[in-house]
Design an enzyme around this catalytic site. Sequence first.
Site, short mmCIF file in Angstrom:
data_model
loop_
_atom_site.label_atom_id
_atom_site.label_comp_id
_atom_site.label_asym_id
_atom_site.label_seq_id
_atom_site.Cartn_x
_atom_site.Cartn_y
_atom_site.Cartn_z
N ASP A 150 -17.88 33.04 -81.12
CA ASP A 150 -16.41 33.04 -81.11
C ASP A 150 -15.85 33.84 -82.28
O ASP A 150 -14.83 34.51 -82.16
CB ASP A 150 -15.87 31.61 -81.13
N ASP B 222 -9.71 34.52 -80.76
CA ASP B 222 -10.43 34.28 -79.51
C ASP B 222 -10.21 32.81 -79.17
O ASP B 222 -10.91 31.94 -79.69
CB ASP B 222 -11.92 34.59 -79.67
N GLU C 64 -7.02 37.51 -77.30
CA GLU C 64 -7.61 37.85 -76.02
C GLU C 64 -6.79 37.21 -74.91
O GLU C 64 -6.39 36.05 -75.01
CB GLU C 64 -9.06 37.35 -75.97
#
Length: 166
Positions: free
Chosen positions: A141, A10, A69
């Site tokens: 996160d 992420d 992502e």
Amino acid sequence: MSKLRILGVDPGSIRTGFALVDFSGQKFQHVHSGFLALGQGEMAARLGRVHSELSALIVTYQPDVAAIESVFVQKNVASAIKLGQARGAAISALACAQLEVAEYAPAKVKRSICGGGRAEKQQVNFMVQRLLNLQQALQEDQADALAVAICHGFHVPVRRTSGVGR
């Protein structure tokens, strides 16, 4: 049955989440996860840390594949550029390690984990804890990186599980 070790990322310019999970037969096992606290310092130094620390994680944990992502539309152009730079540093580390990299939109990750693309962060965090049978609270996160890794496990074709013998 063979296991597939997935590195989920992420990306962020202030914090970058990372997660390693083993996937085998629709079951996930948490291997290691956390986040890189990059702070507010010089951008080049933060990007260098993303690259070097992800590279070190790759050497230590030997993932078979990686998932990250993808960029989502942001109203703040400066924030979007910084996120893009952090993604670039992360993807560079993954590519230098010759990992296959899958990219997932945030809505697809949320749909995979919670059943809906508009799930709140708390819902994603809760479901990640349930799917991995984790008792401790997850940093945001870190939970997002775990969600990306799990999403990839749900979408990877069975024939691609190459981590024989783990």
